[in-house]
Write an enzyme that holds these catalytic residues in place. Structure first.
Site, short mmCIF file in Angstrom:
data_model
loop_
_atom_site.label_atom_id
_atom_site.label_comp_id
_atom_site.label_asym_id
_atom_site.label_seq_id
_atom_site.Cartn_x
_atom_site.Cartn_y
_atom_site.Cartn_z
N VAL A 11 0.79 -1.10 0.03
CA VAL A 11 0.06 0.06 -0.10
C VAL A 11 0.88 1.20 0.07
CG1 VAL A 11 -1.69 1.36 1.43
CG2 VAL A 11 -1.95 -0.97 1.22
N LEU A 150 -6.96 -1.16 -2.90
CA LEU A 150 -6.11 -1.49 -3.69
C LEU A 150 -6.36 -2.98 -3.79
CD1 LEU A 150 -2.95 0.90 -3.07
CD2 LEU A 150 -4.77 1.28 -4.98
N ARG A 151 -6.20 -3.59 -5.01
CA ARG A 151 -5.98 -4.94 -4.92
C ARG A 151 -4.79 -5.47 -5.27
NH1 ARG A 151 -10.14 -5.70 -9.75
NH2 ARG A 151 -9.06 -3.83 -10.32
N ASN A 205 -14.96 -4.68 2.17
CA ASN A 205 -14.47 -6.02 2.06
C ASN A 205 -15.35 -7.23 2.78
OD1 ASN A 205 -11.93 -4.97 0.77
ND2 ASN A 205 -10.72 -5.19 2.88
N PHE A 246 -16.90 -10.78 -9.15
CA PHE A 246 -16.97 -11.21 -7.79
C PHE A 246 -17.71 -12.36 -7.39
CE2 PHE A 246 -13.79 -9.98 -4.29
CZ PHE A 246 -12.95 -9.37 -5.27
N GLY A 254 -8.98 -15.47 0.45
CA GLY A 254 -7.97 -15.80 1.09
C GLY A 254 -7.18 -14.31 1.08
N CYS A 257 -6.32 -9.39 3.56
CA CYS A 257 -7.41 -8.61 3.72
C CYS A 257 -8.57 -9.15 4.36
CB CYS A 257 -7.66 -7.55 2.62
SG CYS A 257 -6.07 -6.50 2.23
C1 UGA Z 1 -9.04 -6.97 -1.36
C2 UGA Z 1 -10.06 -5.84 -2.11
O1 UGA Z 1 -10.54 -6.15 -3.37
C3 UGA Z 1 -9.42 -4.51 -2.16
O2 UGA Z 1 -10.21 -3.64 -2.49
C4 UGA Z 1 -8.79 -4.02 -0.76
O3 UGA Z 1 -8.38 -2.84 -0.99
C5 UGA Z 1 -7.85 -4.93 -0.46
O4 UGA Z 1 -8.60 -6.35 -0.34
C6 UGA Z 1 -7.60 -4.63 1.16
O5 UGA Z 1 -8.36 -4.58 1.96
O6 UGA Z 1 -6.30 -4.16 1.18
P1 UGA Z 1 -6.96 -8.47 -2.46
O7 UGA Z 1 -6.90 -8.95 -0.96
O8 UGA Z 1 -5.89 -7.89 -3.07
O9 UGA Z 1 -8.14 -7.09 -2.33
O10 UGA Z 1 -7.89 -9.60 -3.17
P2 UGA Z 1 -9.25 -9.64 -3.93
O11 UGA Z 1 -8.75 -9.71 -5.64
O12 UGA Z 1 -10.23 -8.77 -3.54
O13 UGA Z 1 -9.42 -11.28 -3.70
C7 UGA Z 1 -9.63 -11.55 -2.29
C8 UGA Z 1 -9.71 -13.44 -2.32
O14 UGA Z 1 -11.22 -13.61 -2.97
C9 UGA Z 1 -8.77 -14.01 -3.22
O15 UGA Z 1 -8.62 -15.25 -2.46
C10 UGA Z 1 -9.52 -14.31 -4.48
O16 UGA Z 1 -8.97 -15.50 -4.90
C11 UGA Z 1 -10.88 -14.50 -3.76
N1 UGA Z 1 -12.07 -14.37 -4.92
C12 UGA Z 1 -12.19 -13.13 -5.54
C13 UGA Z 1 -12.72 -15.56 -5.15
O17 UGA Z 1 -12.55 -16.77 -4.56
N2 UGA Z 1 -13.63 -15.25 -6.04
C14 UGA Z 1 -13.90 -14.11 -6.66
O18 UGA Z 1 -14.88 -14.04 -7.61
C15 UGA Z 1 -13.20 -12.91 -6.53
#
Ligand code: UGA
Length: 423
Positions: A11, A150-151, A205, A246, A254, A257
């Protein structure tokens, strides 16, 4: 504008390099001297698409610098951004010790009219708490909430094209200074009070985690009734109130976050006297989802000889080398705990804390003599591996595709037994 950033995690570095690209002078403070040395050469100590380029450009333009001394980073700054970790304490609530330790060390170096920004995800009430903390130490700072969204894996793009900018403050001048800092970004700005701003981050989140969990639970039902979850979700997605994003079923969410923030929101609700049963259910179902994948792998192993599993993917999602709270790694650990040999391949992860896990540098090589191929992270390149070669390398013919990356029909045609999630 001169901006200080405390913490060179993903970040901090993305925000710092992004703000430098917007034309600000950005000084990032980081206590780890090795990180500072690396970053000062424009090298980023973790994998994040496009971030090395952005960091190098900032350094070359003379706008971005890294400092071991936080005081150096903040001494002239009009805005100081806190981008420090808030790991969960034993009860799930966020631990603010790292932030308070950092604040303690730099209070007397702050400019008197500075705006201090909490970027990290902090419990509701933290802005008020940090404000008091600074006032008790004689600082005349204004603390403001400005959560990051941010992702990992697409953080640079997210910085330049945010869906919204949320600013939580009761001080109009402080809000305006932040709006000025973000000038150049096209996004709606929501100016609200600090408590609502802090809550927006948890709510976003937790909602996304709930959505994923709904998709996972639905996929499990689809498996039992012979429906195809991918088709069901597509059919739902055309409803504009629902949308397509999503809702990809998988091994459960996982990362650093969602697991932390869902537990923290439950703790926030509990301490306010509200039993957030829905979110507790989400957390339980998410853990069950992981066990379902382990069960699928174990039940695909026939015979009780030396079992071997090839695992594709170790990071918590595609596009990152981060394995924190990675479902893939938890599944692998659970298989190893059962005495199963696991050989893994991941495009970005080359080491893990699991000693017994062998990692190879080629996806086909990982499948040599394997009884089951497990796909645990949705790296798109897995879909273009020559599956005929994989079949020939393997001893068994089972695929557990925990991310629905492969085409089930194509796999069956080449003689593989295929199990996805909800299909
Ligand atoms: C997440 C949020 O999307 C961001 O907006 C936020 O800023 C960030 O947390 C944070 O709090 O700092 P991130 O943890 O990088 O971002 O990843 P995501 O892309 O959101 O994915 C999270 C989890 O959900 C992963 O394990 C992913 O594989 C899973 N996921 C996501 C699914 O199983 N299915 C989906 O359709 C989408």
């Amino acid at each position: 504008m001169i901006v200080g950033v405390i913490g060179a995690g993903y970040v901090g570095v993305v925000t710092g390099a992004g703000l430098a690209a917007l034309g600000h002078t950005v000084r990032v403070g980081e206590i780890d001297p090795e990180k500072v040395a690396l970053l000062s050469e424009g090298r980023v100590p973790f994998y994040e698409a496009d971030l090395e380029r952005l960091t190098s450009e900032g350094i070359a333009n003379g706008l971005l610098s890294f400092h071991v001394d936080n005081r150096e980073a903040v001494s002239e700054a009009e805005i100081v951004i806190l981008a420090l970790p808030t790991p969960p304490a034993a009860d799930g609530s966020a631990d603010l010790a790292a932030i308070e330790r950092a604040l303690e060390g730099l209070t007397d170096a702050l400019r008197q009219d500075v705006v201090v920004v909490t970027k990290s995800t902090v419990p509701v009430g933290s802005v008020a708490r940090f404000q008091q903390f600074l006032e008790d130490r004689g600082a005349r700072a204004t603390v403001v909430s400005n959560p990051e969204f941010l992702r990992e894996g697409s953080a640079v793009g997210d910085f330049f094209h945010p869906d919204r900018i949320v600013i939580g403050s009761r001080n109009q001048q402080a809000t305006e200074r932040l709006i000025e800092m973000y000038r150049g970004l096209q996004a709606p700005v929501l100016a609200t009070d600090p408590e609502s701003s802090e809550m927006i981050k948890y709510a976003s989140n937790a909602y996304l985690a709930t959505r994923i969990t709904f998709a996972n639970a639905l996929a499990n039902v689809c498996e039992h009734v012979g429906a195809d979850a991918e088709a069901v979700i597509e059919g739902m997605g055309y409803d504009r109130r629902i949308g397509f994003h999503f809702l990809n079923p998988g091994p459960g969410y996982g990362g650093s976050c969602f697991p932390k923030d869902t537990r923290a929101l439950v703790a926030i609700a509990d301490s306010a006297g509200y039993d957030f049963k829905l979110l507790k259910g989400v957390i339980d179902v998410n853990e069950m989802q992981l066990r379902r994948i382990v069960d699928k792998v174990v039940s695909s192993l026939d015979g009780d000889g030396d079992a071997k599993v090839a695992a594709w993917g170790l990071s918590f999602k595609a596009g990152t080398d981060d394995t924190r709270e990675s479902p893939a790694l938890k599944i692998v650990q659970s298989l190893i705990d059962r005495g199963i040999q696991v050989v893994a391949y991941d495009p970005a992860v080359t080491t893990t804390p699991i000693d017994e896990l062998e990692i190879v540098s080629d996806p086909v090589e990982a499948t040599k003599d394997a009884d089951v191929l497990l796909i645990a992270t949705e790296w798109p390149q897995f879909a273009s591996v020559d599956m005929g070669r994989v079949r020939d390398e393997m001893r068994g013919n089972a695929i557990v595709d925990a991310r629905n990356v492969l085409d089930p029909e194509a796999m069956r045609r080449i003689g593989m037994r295929y199990a996805g999630v909800g299909r």
